[in-house]
Design a protein around this motif. Structure first.
Motif, PDB file in Angstrom:
ATOM      1  N   TRP A  49       0.841  -1.196   0.000  1.00 30.52           N
ATOM      2  CA  TRP A  49       0.000   0.000   0.000  1.00 30.52           C
ATOM      3  C   TRP A  49       0.876   1.245   0.000  1.00 30.52           C
ATOM      4  CZ3 TRP A  49      -5.084   0.716  -0.759  1.00 30.52           C
ATOM      5  CH2 TRP A  49      -5.902  -0.412  -0.732  1.00 30.52           C
ATOM      6  N   ILE A  50       0.498   2.206  -0.821  1.00 30.05           N
ATOM      7  CA  ILE A  50       1.210   3.479  -0.918  1.00 30.05           C
ATOM      8  C   ILE A  50       0.188   4.611  -0.908  1.00 30.05           C
ATOM      9  CG2 ILE A  50       3.133   2.513  -2.233  1.00 30.05           C
ATOM     10  CD1 ILE A  50       1.823   3.726  -4.756  1.00 30.05           C
ATOM     11  N   VAL A  51       0.680   5.831  -0.779  1.00 30.77           N
ATOM     12  CA  VAL A  51      -0.158   7.024  -0.894  1.00 30.77           C
ATOM     13  C   VAL A  51       0.385   7.850  -2.052  1.00 30.77           C
ATOM     14  CG1 VAL A  51      -0.982   9.127   0.217  1.00 30.77           C
ATOM     15  CG2 VAL A  51      -0.669   7.046   1.567  1.00 30.77           C
ATOM     16  N   SER A  52      -0.434   8.042  -3.065  1.00 31.01           N
ATOM     17  CA  SER A  52      -0.013   8.833  -4.221  1.00 31.01           C
ATOM     18  C   SER A  52      -0.544  10.257  -4.078  1.00 31.01           C
ATOM     19  CB  SER A  52      -0.521   8.209  -5.518  1.00 31.01           C
ATOM     20  OG  SER A  52      -1.936   8.158  -5.521  1.00 31.01           O
ATOM     21  N   MET A  53       0.288  11.223  -4.404  1.00 30.31           N
ATOM     22  CA  MET A  53      -0.071  12.632  -4.300  1.00 30.31           C
ATOM     23  C   MET A  53       0.094  13.316  -5.655  1.00 30.31           C
ATOM     24  SD  MET A  53       1.560  13.997  -0.711  1.00 30.31           S
ATOM     25  CE  MET A  53       3.242  13.635  -1.229  1.00 30.31           C
ATOM     26  N   GLU A  54      -0.789  14.252  -5.915  1.00 27.67           N
ATOM     27  CA  GLU A  54      -0.684  15.077  -7.117  1.00 27.67           C
ATOM     28  C   GLU A  54      -0.881  16.527  -6.695  1.00 27.67           C
ATOM     29  OE1 GLU A  54      -2.793  15.676 -11.497  1.00 27.67           O
ATOM     30  OE2 GLU A  54      -3.138  13.854 -10.319  1.00 27.67           O
ATOM     31  N   PHE A  55       0.030  17.399  -7.104  1.00 32.51           N
ATOM     32  CA  PHE A  55       0.006  18.796  -6.695  1.00 32.51           C
ATOM     33  C   PHE A  55      -0.563  19.684  -7.798  1.00 32.51           C
ATOM     34  CE2 PHE A  55       3.126  16.829  -3.993  1.00 32.51           C
ATOM     35  CZ  PHE A  55       2.951  17.447  -2.767  1.00 32.51           C
ATOM     36  N   THR A  56      -0.993  20.862  -7.380  1.00 37.74           N
ATOM     37  CA  THR A  56      -1.406  21.869  -8.348  1.00 37.74           C
ATOM     38  C   THR A  56      -0.160  22.416  -9.048  1.00 37.74           C
ATOM     39  OG1 THR A  56      -1.265  23.648  -6.714  1.00 37.74           O
ATOM     40  CG2 THR A  56      -3.383  22.482  -6.906  1.00 37.74           C
ATOM     41  N   SER A  57      -0.362  23.253 -10.049  1.00 39.94           N
ATOM     42  CA  SER A  57       0.785  23.813 -10.776  1.00 39.94           C
ATOM     43  C   SER A  57       1.689  24.612  -9.844  1.00 39.94           C
ATOM     44  CB  SER A  57       0.289  24.695 -11.926  1.00 39.94           C
ATOM     45  OG  SER A  57      -0.474  23.945 -12.835  1.00 39.94           O
ATOM     46  N   ALA A  58       1.056  25.471  -9.025  1.00 38.35           N
ATOM     47  CA  ALA A  58       1.856  26.264  -8.086  1.00 38.35           C
ATOM     48  C   ALA A  58       2.474  25.376  -7.020  1.00 38.35           C
ATOM     49  CB  ALA A  58       0.984  27.348  -7.442  1.00 38.35           C
ATOM     50  N   GLY A  59       1.703  24.392  -6.537  1.00 37.44           N
ATOM     51  CA  GLY A  59       2.225  23.498  -5.514  1.00 37.44           C
ATOM     52  C   GLY A  59       3.369  22.641  -6.012  1.00 37.44           C
ATOM     53  N   ALA A  60       3.323  22.256  -7.292  1.00 38.38           N
ATOM     54  CA  ALA A  60       4.390  21.432  -7.856  1.00 38.38           C
ATOM     55  C   ALA A  60       5.731  22.168  -7.837  1.00 38.38           C
ATOM     56  CB  ALA A  60       4.029  21.024  -9.283  1.00 38.38           C
ATOM     57  N   LYS A  61       5.710  23.465  -8.130  1.00 39.71           N
ATOM     58  CA  LYS A  61       6.952  24.254  -8.110  1.00 39.71           C
ATOM     59  C   LYS A  61       7.515  24.340  -6.695  1.00 39.71           C
ATOM     60  CE  LYS A  61       5.521  27.065 -12.081  1.00 39.71           C
ATOM     61  NZ  LYS A  61       5.196  28.448 -12.549  1.00 39.71           N
ATOM     62  N   LYS A  62       6.611  24.590  -5.725  1.00 39.79           N
ATOM     63  CA  LYS A  62       7.064  24.665  -4.329  1.00 39.79           C
ATOM     64  C   LYS A  62       7.625  23.325  -3.882  1.00 39.79           C
ATOM     65  CE  LYS A  62       3.371  27.946  -3.120  1.00 39.79           C
ATOM     66  NZ  LYS A  62       2.182  28.149  -2.243  1.00 39.79           N
TER      67      LYS A  62
END
Length: 595
Positions: A300-313
């Motif tokens: 089991w894992i936890v996958s995350m996807e960020f917003t455009s601004a969050g991805a840069k941070k």
């Protein structure tokens, strides 16, 4: 011939009553079949009938944001809390505002109310903070004898976690051992070997004492000459995460730009304390997160996807952390001041990441749920938690059913005494209406999360009177036609157009009232409005497709057509007048008057 065609105008099944009756019978069988096939043979009960937990949350002003409590933020918080609870599979939970600063969360029986309460009450902002220091704090497992620091040895002030030897005063600057080798996270002090891959892995255990920072590595500790740093180190030294009050108050009131102390727990009965740097990514930067099974490892894992601004941070922070030594290669996921996970970073990440490690299905789904719905525009305080027992709910349901039975019995008595044989048609129509209502409510539970609460039961009871009123309107129109001297079959057809208009107008007013009530109210009152609107629509269906066609068929039987005393259509009892007949009168010749 033209006049005869003009006068037919079949409606409501008067031309072919058998077809209308067959149609509604097919609908009843289909609904009942769907109910049994789905396995939901009873309506889903609300919290006031089935029991459950009611949580009251009060919005709190945040530092520097005195006007944060407003309708927009409250509505946003309701939506996020509702999604968070629904993420646990509680589709019938109720989340609604009360006044201008309270939110009521009703969680029905059958749900893990403790788990839901923890996630509902965890309503602060979600932050990603770099880990500066971590130490075990609280009961620890039995020592393993390994030289590698583990949860079995809780580092004390002035003691090296790597070697376990006490450091003499003056050997190292204060705080160095907490961020250097003495702060190296163990398997229990971090989240049990979890790391962030894909560019991430969840909390890697320290491989051993050989992983000490090299001389060329940048110093981990902030200079102790800084008063703020010295104060933070003092708070960290005194912090005991086994104390619930200290655990709750840790980092309380700190801003996102402040370094804080915080507590976390990755093993039941064991706690870790952290020094965390300023927040660099917030929960609002997370676009989606969920627990899933890694197809390659089967874990089991936890996958995350960020917003455009969050991805840069996130790329910025992970690029920096991936170059650091433990524990400074970790970032802490902090919710409501508590560290819910502290994975280590192996490589730089951007928009997507996976947290892997010793997850169970439950822990992976919980963390994914928190990451997805953790960012709230307000902070909340749990004011009260009320538990409604199933026994109390069953008593309320029993009382409501008794009231409904009494009301139905009174209606039946009235119909039998006043309408006699016509009461048979009315009772069959009520039975059809009851079957349709019950099956539809049972199917709406799993379909849209409809829960039958006590006000909804009241709405169903009120609907008995509304439905019976439609029958009475039609019966009285038929009786009026008989009073005017018409026979039964023409009376049935002539009465229908006028009765139909009256029924439609009456039901439209009831439905409009229910719709307005549903829109302008919240919570349990909506249950009353929904049930009232549903039964009003069903009343139109039953009257048009069952009552009228059945009346047409019954009018062709001898019992009703002869107008016997027990038919309810006896012309003599109704005071019918014989039809007026014109008679021709021949004027007799008048004799001439004598002079």
């Amino acid at each position: 011939m033209a006049a005869a065609k003009k006068g037919r105008g079949p409606s409501g099944g008067q031309g072919r009553p058998g077809r209308a009756l067959a149609l509604i019978l097919i609908a009843m069988v289909a609904l009942a079949g769907g109910m049994f096939l789905s396995g939901h043979t009873t309506p889903r009960l609300g919290i006031d009938l089935a029991g459950g937990t009611s949580i009251t949350l009060e919005a709190q002003n945040q530092p520097g944001k005195p006007n944060a409590i407003n309708k927009t933020n409250m509505d946003t918080a309701v939506g996020i809390i509702e999604r968070r609870v629904n993420g646990l599979g509680v589709s019938e939970a109720e989340v609604q505002t009360q006044g201008d600063r309270n939110i009521i969360v009703n969680i029905p029986k059958g749900t893990n109310s403790k788990q839901a309460q923890e996630q509902v009450g965890t309503t602060a902002q979600l932050y990603f903070r770099p880990v500066l220091t971590v130490q075990a704090s609280g009961p620890a497992p039995t020592p393993s004898g390994s030289a590698t620091p583990s949860g079995s040895a809780t580092p004390k002030p002035g003691e090296s976690a790597a070697g376990g030897d006490k450091a003499k005063d003056g050997d190292k600057p204060e705080g160095e051992e907490a961020t250097g080798t003495g702060a190296t996270p163990s398997a229990s002090a971090t989240t049990q070997g979890r790391a962030v891959t894909g560019a991430l892995t969840k909390d890697d255990p320290t491989p051993g004492a050989s992983d000490k920072p090299k001389p060329s590595d940048p110093p981990a500790a902030t200079p102790s000459a800084d008063p703020a740093t010295a104060k933070l180190q003092e708070e960290f030294t005194k912090l005991d995460c086994t104390d619930p009050k200290q655990r709750t108050d840790a980092g309380k009131g700190a801003k996102a730009t402040d370094s804080i102390v915080a507590c976390g727990s990755n093993v039941p009965g064991s706690y870790e304390k952290y020094i965390l740097g300023p927040a660099e990514v917030s929960g609002s930067d997370v676009d989606d997160a969920k627990g899933a099974i890694d197809q390659q490892s089967g874990e089991w894992i936890v996958s995350m996807e960020f917003t455009s601004a969050g991805a840069k941070k996130f790329q910025t922070i992970t690029s920096r952390l991936s170059q650091q030594q433990p524990p400074m290669n970790q970032f802490a996921i902090v919710l409501d001041g508590e560290v819910v996970s502290a994975p280590s970073v192996r490589t730089a990440l951007s928009k997507n990441a996976q947290i892997s490690g010793s997850f169970t299905q439950q822990s992976a789904e919980d963390l994914g749920n928190i990451l997805s719905y953790g960012a709230l525009p307000l902070t909340f305080k749990e004011v009260s938690v009320t538990t409604v027992t199933a026994a109390l709910g069953s008593e309320q349901l029993k009382g409501g059913l008794i009231a409904g039975a009494i009301g139905l019995a009174l209606v039946v008595v009235y119909l039998v005494v006043y309408y006699r044989g016509l009461a048979f048609i009315a009772l069959l129509s009520l039975l059809v209406s009851g079957v349709l209502t019950y099956t539809i409510m049972s199917l709406l539970g799993p379909a849209i999360g409809f829960a039958l609460n006590l006000p909804a039961v009241c709405g169903a009871i009120v609907a008995i009177g509304i439905t019976a009123d439609s029958f009475i309107v039609y019966f009285e129109r038929v009786r009026d036609e008989i009073r005017e001297g018409r026979t039964l079959r023409p009376a049935i057809e002539r009465a229908w157009p006028r009765a139909r208009r009256t029924v439609l107008v009456s039901d439209f007013v009831s439905f409009l009232a229910a719709a307005v009530l549903f829109i302008v109210t919240v919570g349990k009152v909506q249950g009353f409005a929904f049930t009232l609107g549903l039964t009003t629509l069903l009343d139109v269906v039953v009257v048009f497709f069952f009552t009228k066609p059945l009346m047409t068929l019954m009018g062709r039987t001898k019992f009703f057509s002869r107008g016997g005393p027990w038919s309810g259509l006896d012309p003599k009892r109704l005071g019918a007048q014989p039809p007026l007949r014109r008679s021709r009168r021949v004027n007799a010749p008048t004799e001439p008057k004598e002079a």
